[in-house]
Write a protein that holds these residues in place. Structure first.
Motif, PDB file in Angstrom:
ATOM      1  N   TYR A   1      48.231 -81.260   9.162  1.00  0.00           N
ATOM      2  CA  TYR A   1      46.789 -81.278   8.886  1.00  0.00           C
ATOM      3  C   TYR A   1      46.525 -80.975   7.409  1.00  0.00           C
ATOM      4  O   TYR A   1      47.348 -80.367   6.725  1.00  0.00           O
ATOM      5  CB  TYR A   1      46.029 -80.288   9.784  1.00  0.00           C
ATOM      6  CG  TYR A   1      46.243 -78.826   9.417  1.00  0.00           C
ATOM      7  CD1 TYR A   1      45.484 -78.207   8.426  1.00  0.00           C
ATOM      8  CD2 TYR A   1      47.196 -78.065  10.075  1.00  0.00           C
ATOM      9  CE1 TYR A   1      45.680 -76.872   8.087  1.00  0.00           C
ATOM     10  CE2 TYR A   1      47.404 -76.731   9.747  1.00  0.00           C
ATOM     11  CZ  TYR A   1      46.648 -76.144   8.749  1.00  0.00           C
ATOM     12  OH  TYR A   1      46.853 -74.837   8.403  1.00  0.00           O
TER      13      TYR A   1
ATOM     14  N   ARG B   1      47.069 -85.740  11.788  1.00  0.00           N
ATOM     15  CA  ARG B   1      47.755 -86.864  12.437  1.00  0.00           C
ATOM     16  C   ARG B   1      48.162 -86.380  13.830  1.00  0.00           C
ATOM     17  O   ARG B   1      48.836 -85.358  13.951  1.00  0.00           O
ATOM     18  CB  ARG B   1      48.981 -87.273  11.611  1.00  0.00           C
ATOM     19  CG  ARG B   1      49.620 -88.581  12.053  1.00  0.00           C
ATOM     20  CD  ARG B   1      50.854 -88.870  11.232  1.00  0.00           C
ATOM     21  NE  ARG B   1      50.574 -89.258   9.863  1.00  0.00           N
ATOM     22  CZ  ARG B   1      50.330 -90.510   9.461  1.00  0.00           C
ATOM     23  NH1 ARG B   1      50.320 -91.485  10.333  1.00  0.00           N
ATOM     24  NH2 ARG B   1      50.115 -90.779   8.182  1.00  0.00           N
ATOM     25  N   ASP B   2      47.706 -87.092  14.861  1.00  0.00           N
ATOM     26  CA  ASP B   2      48.021 -86.604  16.214  1.00  0.00           C
ATOM     27  C   ASP B   2      49.471 -86.922  16.582  1.00  0.00           C
ATOM     28  O   ASP B   2      50.193 -87.560  15.817  1.00  0.00           O
ATOM     29  CB  ASP B   2      46.998 -87.127  17.236  1.00  0.00           C
ATOM     30  CG  ASP B   2      47.057 -88.642  17.429  1.00  0.00           C
ATOM     31  OD1 ASP B   2      48.114 -89.243  17.152  1.00  0.00           O
ATOM     32  OD2 ASP B   2      46.038 -89.224  17.851  1.00  0.00           O
TER      33      ASP B   2
ATOM     34  N   LYS C   1      48.313 -91.178  15.119  1.00  0.00           N
ATOM     35  CA  LYS C   1      46.988 -91.662  14.699  1.00  0.00           C
ATOM     36  C   LYS C   1      46.267 -90.602  13.873  1.00  0.00           C
ATOM     37  O   LYS C   1      46.330 -89.410  14.186  1.00  0.00           O
ATOM     38  CB  LYS C   1      46.178 -91.977  15.958  1.00  0.00           C
ATOM     39  CG  LYS C   1      45.402 -93.258  15.858  1.00  0.00           C
ATOM     40  CD  LYS C   1      44.775 -93.607  17.189  1.00  0.00           C
ATOM     41  CE  LYS C   1      43.342 -94.002  16.911  1.00  0.00           C
ATOM     42  NZ  LYS C   1      42.479 -93.929  18.042  1.00  0.00           N
TER      43      LYS C   1
ATOM     44  N   GLN D   1      43.142 -88.442  12.732  1.00  0.00           N
ATOM     45  CA  GLN D   1      41.891 -87.962  13.322  1.00  0.00           C
ATOM     46  C   GLN D   1      41.161 -87.093  12.293  1.00  0.00           C
ATOM     47  O   GLN D   1      41.805 -86.490  11.428  1.00  0.00           O
ATOM     48  CB  GLN D   1      42.168 -87.103  14.566  1.00  0.00           C
ATOM     49  CG  GLN D   1      43.076 -87.749  15.596  1.00  0.00           C
ATOM     50  CD  GLN D   1      42.407 -88.881  16.372  1.00  0.00           C
ATOM     51  OE1 GLN D   1      41.224 -89.176  16.166  1.00  0.00           O
ATOM     52  NE2 GLN D   1      43.153 -89.540  17.233  1.00  0.00           N
TER      53      GLN D   1
ATOM     54  N   LEU E   1      38.218 -84.045  12.315  1.00  0.00           N
ATOM     55  CA  LEU E   1      37.440 -83.143  13.176  1.00  0.00           C
ATOM     56  C   LEU E   1      36.722 -82.107  12.330  1.00  0.00           C
ATOM     57  O   LEU E   1      37.222 -81.703  11.264  1.00  0.00           O
ATOM     58  CB  LEU E   1      38.384 -82.406  14.135  1.00  0.00           C
ATOM     59  CG  LEU E   1      39.291 -83.271  15.013  1.00  0.00           C
ATOM     60  CD1 LEU E   1      40.448 -82.443  15.551  1.00  0.00           C
ATOM     61  CD2 LEU E   1      38.468 -83.875  16.155  1.00  0.00           C
TER      62      LEU E   1
ATOM     63  N   THR F   1      44.746 -82.511  19.853  1.00  0.00           N
ATOM     64  CA  THR F   1      44.533 -83.934  19.550  1.00  0.00           C
ATOM     65  C   THR F   1      45.579 -84.794  20.258  1.00  0.00           C
ATOM     66  O   THR F   1      45.599 -86.008  20.083  1.00  0.00           O
ATOM     67  CB  THR F   1      44.622 -84.203  18.027  1.00  0.00           C
ATOM     68  OG1 THR F   1      45.875 -83.713  17.551  1.00  0.00           O
ATOM     69  CG2 THR F   1      43.499 -83.532  17.266  1.00  0.00           C
TER      70      THR F   1
ATOM     71  N   ARG G   1      39.934 -87.189  24.531  1.00  0.00           N
ATOM     72  CA  ARG G   1      39.407 -87.483  23.193  1.00  0.00           C
ATOM     73  C   ARG G   1      39.860 -86.381  22.246  1.00  0.00           C
ATOM     74  O   ARG G   1      40.053 -85.227  22.664  1.00  0.00           O
ATOM     75  CB  ARG G   1      37.885 -87.636  23.200  1.00  0.00           C
ATOM     76  CG  ARG G   1      37.136 -86.454  23.719  1.00  0.00           C
ATOM     77  CD  ARG G   1      35.643 -86.650  23.558  1.00  0.00           C
ATOM     78  NE  ARG G   1      34.955 -85.378  23.587  1.00  0.00           N
ATOM     79  CZ  ARG G   1      34.793 -84.596  22.531  1.00  0.00           C
ATOM     80  NH1 ARG G   1      35.253 -84.952  21.345  1.00  0.00           N
ATOM     81  NH2 ARG G   1      34.170 -83.447  22.641  1.00  0.00           N
ATOM     82  N   PRO G   2      40.088 -86.736  20.949  1.00  0.00           N
ATOM     83  CA  PRO G   2      40.653 -85.759  20.017  1.00  0.00           C
ATOM     84  C   PRO G   2      39.770 -84.523  19.862  1.00  0.00           C
ATOM     85  O   PRO G   2      38.538 -84.632  19.840  1.00  0.00           O
ATOM     86  CB  PRO G   2      40.741 -86.538  18.695  1.00  0.00           C
ATOM     87  CG  PRO G   2      39.883 -87.742  18.876  1.00  0.00           C
ATOM     88  CD  PRO G   2      39.845 -88.039  20.330  1.00  0.00           C
TER      89      PRO G   2
ATOM     90  N   SER H   1      33.973 -84.556  16.467  1.00  0.00           N
ATOM     91  CA  SER H   1      34.826 -85.532  15.788  1.00  0.00           C
ATOM     92  C   SER H   1      33.929 -86.505  15.024  1.00  0.00           C
ATOM     93  O   SER H   1      32.788 -86.736  15.417  1.00  0.00           O
ATOM     94  CB  SER H   1      35.635 -86.284  16.849  1.00  0.00           C
ATOM     95  OG  SER H   1      36.312 -87.360  16.265  1.00  0.00           O
TER      96      SER H   1
END
Ligand code: FES
Ligand code: FE
Length: 455
Positions: free
Chosen positions: A58, A72-73, A77, A79, A81, A114, A121-122, A148
């Protein structure tokens, strides 16, 4: 709840007359309205994907006055937040960057995930201390996740996001300004993207209104006098010549209906001859010559990306594509203060010696200790201070250079140009007024954008 302004927007910004009220640069009420009407709606630059290379990495960024987590999840991907716990608001991430499998709040211990294998959902709430004993398992966890962003777009590694689900698609929002942004994001050998941020992110506060910086980089080609001392020292990347070694043939290119603009070259197919940049570093010099030759070979006669542009994407992101190659973002703090961030880019696969030479050059040139940035900061903070007075607040700034003299920029949609012009800045404030007037996205980004407004 919106902010009600005392003065109408059309009185504050008179684009056709080239006049912008000084209230835009010191008035707290206008500042609050900007946060409400621009930063909660526009596409904003959040960071570069190379800042979060691995799953669960993060990086704490900002969108307007909000702290956000770029992460990055586990599925790879990206994200974005809100960095504020859904329970009672505490910041989830208190370090600038790191790696977290779940985001656990230090206040009462709620945790959020996430991971797409765990949540729908993240940012969903996955752990609550005392869920069974204190809450009797009655808390609806699905309702209390992290906020998000509504949309995210990864453009060649640069991450953009908006809170507005109705926002126009990113590529419509940016238009053909990608031509100039590409020149910062692409590899020097012509491959798309393939760049990374080196040396961390420089962050510092400046006692100035946030708009001075994007306005400066959008097309102010005529403030050379500010940098006279740097020119005399000769701090160009070539090590010996002045800083403007590679700036010939650049013009002011404006996208007047989109609010973006650049100082760059018009689309061309012929590459300008290579000129030595790092005579004092044979390895670095050889690298840049090789990537130049690779670019000419790779792109052939196609429309070339000129790697010498400077520009601004509305509202608060700018880039420098020629050395020092950077992405900059100007975070609004108050009407009279901003926090400036610079991320320095380099070809991902460049040799270490090249990366190291670039890093040193970037530090000498840019940032709070760099020789050039300090000149600009002095101007922006001095002008902000001068806007605070009651008499000063009644006056307007002048943006009248080149009104009615722009020419269509052939090869680019919705663009005009001139050698010297404040059309770029007028476009920025036209866009500012559109957002501040609360136009819908159908009005902000119509399918066919006419350029007559600026001609
Ligand atoms: Fe985060 Fe209470 S504020 S758990
Ligand atoms: Fe400058």
């Amino acid at each position: 709840m919106g902010v009600t302004l005392m003065r109408p927007i059309d009185e504050l910004v008179k684009v056709d007359a080239g006049m912008v009220s000084r209230a835009l640069f010191a008035d707290e009420e206008i500042f609050r309205a900007e946060i409400d009407r621009i930063f909660s709606k526009a596409w904003l630059f959040v960071g570069h994907e190379s800042l979060v290379p691995n799953p669960d990495d993060y990086f704490v960024s900002r969108m307007g006055t909000d702290s956000v987590i770029l992460t990055r999840d586990r599925q790879g991907k990206i994200q974005v937040l809100l960095n504020s716990c859904a329970h009672r608001g505490m910041a989830l991430c208190r370090y600038d960057h790191g790696n977290n499998r779940t985001f656990t709040c230090p206040y009462h211990g709620w945790s959020f995930s996430t991971d797409g294998n765990l949540v729908e959902r993240p940012g969903e709430l996955v752990g609550v201390p005392g869920f069974a004993t204190h809450y009797m398992s009655e808390l609806d966890k699905k309702q209390w996740g992290l906020k998000s962003v509504a949309q995210i777009y990864n453009y060649k590694g640069a991450i953009w996001a908006t809170w507005d689900k109705d926002a126009a698609p990113f590529l419509d929002y940016i238009g053909d300004m990608t031509y100039y942004l590409d020149s910062a994001l692409d590899h020097r050998d012509g491959r798309e993207g393939e760049s990374e941020v080196i040396g961390g992110v420089q962050k510092w506060r400046i006692p100035c209104n946030w708009k001075f910086a994007p306005e400066n980089f959008i097309g102010d080609k005529h403030h050379d006098i500010s940098h006279r001392s740097v020119d005399l020292v000769g701090i160009g990347p070539s090590g010996g010549k002045g800083r403007r070694d590679f700036t010939e043939n650049r013009v002011c290119v404006a996208f007047p209906n989109l609010g973006h603009g650049s100082i760059g070259r018009l689309p061309h197919t012929e590459e300008m001859a290579y000129s030595s940049q790092f005579q004092n570093h044979p390895v670095v010099e050889q690298y840049y010559r090789e990537v130049y030759e690779a670019r000419v070979k790779r792109l052939g006669d196609s429309k070339r990306v000129s790697p010498h542009a400077v520009g601004t994407i509305f509202p608060n992101m700018s880039f420098h594509a020629h050395q020092p190659r950077t992405l900059a973002v100007f975070h609004p703090i108050s009407a009279t203060e901003m926090e400036m961030w610079r991320m320095y880019l380099i070809d991902k696969d460049a040799p270490e010696e090249v990366k190291e030479a670039a890093r040193h050059y970037y530090l000498r040139y840019s940032g709070p200790g760099g020789l050039t940035e300090s000149d600009d900061m002095e101007n922006w903070s001095g002008a902000t201070e001068a806007c605070k007075g009651a008499a000063s607040q009644q006056l307007y700034f002048n943006y009248q250079m080149g009104i009615g003299h722009s020419k269509p920029a052939t090869g680019l949609r919705d663009a005009v140009y001139n050698d010297y012009s404040e059309e770029n800045a007028r476009g920025f404030y036209r866009r500012w007024a559109q957002f501040m007037n609360g136009l819908s996205w159908d009005e902000l980004n119509p399918r066919e954008v006419p350029i007559e407004a600026a001609l």
